[in-house]
Enzyme design. Structure first.
Site, short mmCIF file in Angstrom:
data_model
loop_
_atom_site.label_atom_id
_atom_site.label_comp_id
_atom_site.label_asym_id
_atom_site.label_seq_id
_atom_site.Cartn_x
_atom_site.Cartn_y
_atom_site.Cartn_z
N ASN A 195 0.81 -1.22 0.00
CA ASN A 195 0.00 0.00 0.00
C ASN A 195 0.84 1.27 0.00
OD1 ASN A 195 -2.37 -1.52 0.07
ND2 ASN A 195 -2.18 -1.75 2.29
N ARG A 196 2.01 1.19 -0.56
CA ARG A 196 2.91 2.35 -0.64
C ARG A 196 3.35 2.86 0.73
NH1 ARG A 196 3.42 0.34 -5.21
NH2 ARG A 196 2.86 1.43 -7.10
N LEU A 197 3.15 2.03 1.79
CA LEU A 197 3.63 2.44 3.13
C LEU A 197 5.04 1.89 3.33
CD1 LEU A 197 0.45 2.20 5.37
CD2 LEU A 197 1.53 4.20 4.38
#
Ligand SMILES: Cc1cc2nc3c(=O)[nH]c(=O)nc-3n(C[C@H](O)[C@H](O)[C@H](O)COP(=O)(O)O)c2cc1C
Length: 217
Positions: A195-197
């Site tokens: 999640n692009r984290l």
């Protein structure tokens, strides 16, 4: 999308996932983390894990980036070899600040390193130059890197002439060819996550040593 684009890549994306947090990133020593990540990249990589983007800017402040190969690293810094009169060489002489960037897709990791670039000693450049294959040595003599040439033929003729000239002994290192070392002031370790984290750790050098910070992705 607007038809001014040749191609629209907005749907081209990969999702990343990896183990939650990496053991290596718990270290307080950025050189040891680099060493571990580099070793893992070499094992996983199908290409040249030591290929890195080098960004420099001369006195006009306009940045320029290109790939070079990392040839040595240690706590003094990161060494690459090039022509001192190339575009990068001229920019480094005008402004010694530079940045390196590695991207290792097989392990979903990026490392950014920023610092000051200086020439390594002539003896160290000689030692590396002398270890290169003959063709690479001749190439360093034949190429006035980053200068215009009239044709490919001109370069080939120069190589031919040099190989005749150096039939009996290998050529010495040209004065305008050698190593630079980037002495780091800043490291960033980036690990792709879901999640692009992504995980991002940076290290900044101050008078008391390296300070570690976590950054938002
Ligand atoms: C995979 C790869 C490795 C390269 N390694 C080097 C290198 O170690 N040294 C070098 O001078 N150029 C290397 N080059 C060529 C540079 O990217 C660049 O074209 C050249 O150094 C001239 O750059 P400049 O005009 O900005 O000085 C490499 C290119 C690639 C694609």
């Amino acid at each position: 999308m607007n038809s001014k684009w040749i191609e629209d890549l907005s749907a081209m994306r990969e999702s990343y996932s990896s183990s939650e947090m990496h053991e290596a990133v718990t270290s307080e020593d950025p050189f040891m983390i680099f060493h571990q990540w580099f070793s893992e990249a070499v094992k996983a990589s199908t290409g040249e894990a030591n290929a890195m983007t080098l960004a420099t800017a001369g006195k006009d402040g306009k940045p320029s980036a290109r790939i070079v190969l990392l040839k040595l690293y240690g706590t003094d810094g990161f060494v690459f070899f090039t022509n001192y009169q190339s575009k990068k060489g001229i920019q480094i002489e005008e402004n010694p600040s530079g940045a390196l960037c590695f991207w290792w897709p097989e392990v979903i990791r990026q490392v950014r390193i920023e610092g000051i670039i200086t020439r390594i000693s002539k003896q160290d450049s000689d030692e590396y130059f002398n270890s290169r294959p003959l063709g690479s040595k001749l190439g360093a003599h034949a190429s006035q890197q980053s200068k215009p040439v009239a044709s490919r033929r001109e370069l080939e003729d120069k190589m031919q002439q040099l190989s005749e000239q150096y039939q009996l002994s290998d050529p010495p290192r040209p004065d305008n060819w050698g190593g630079y070392i980037l002495n780091p002031e800043y490291f960033e370790f980036w690990q792709g996550q879901e999640n692009r984290l992504h995980d991002r750790f940076i290290f900044k050098k101050d008078t008391s040593g390296w300070k570690k910070y976590l950054l938002a992705p």
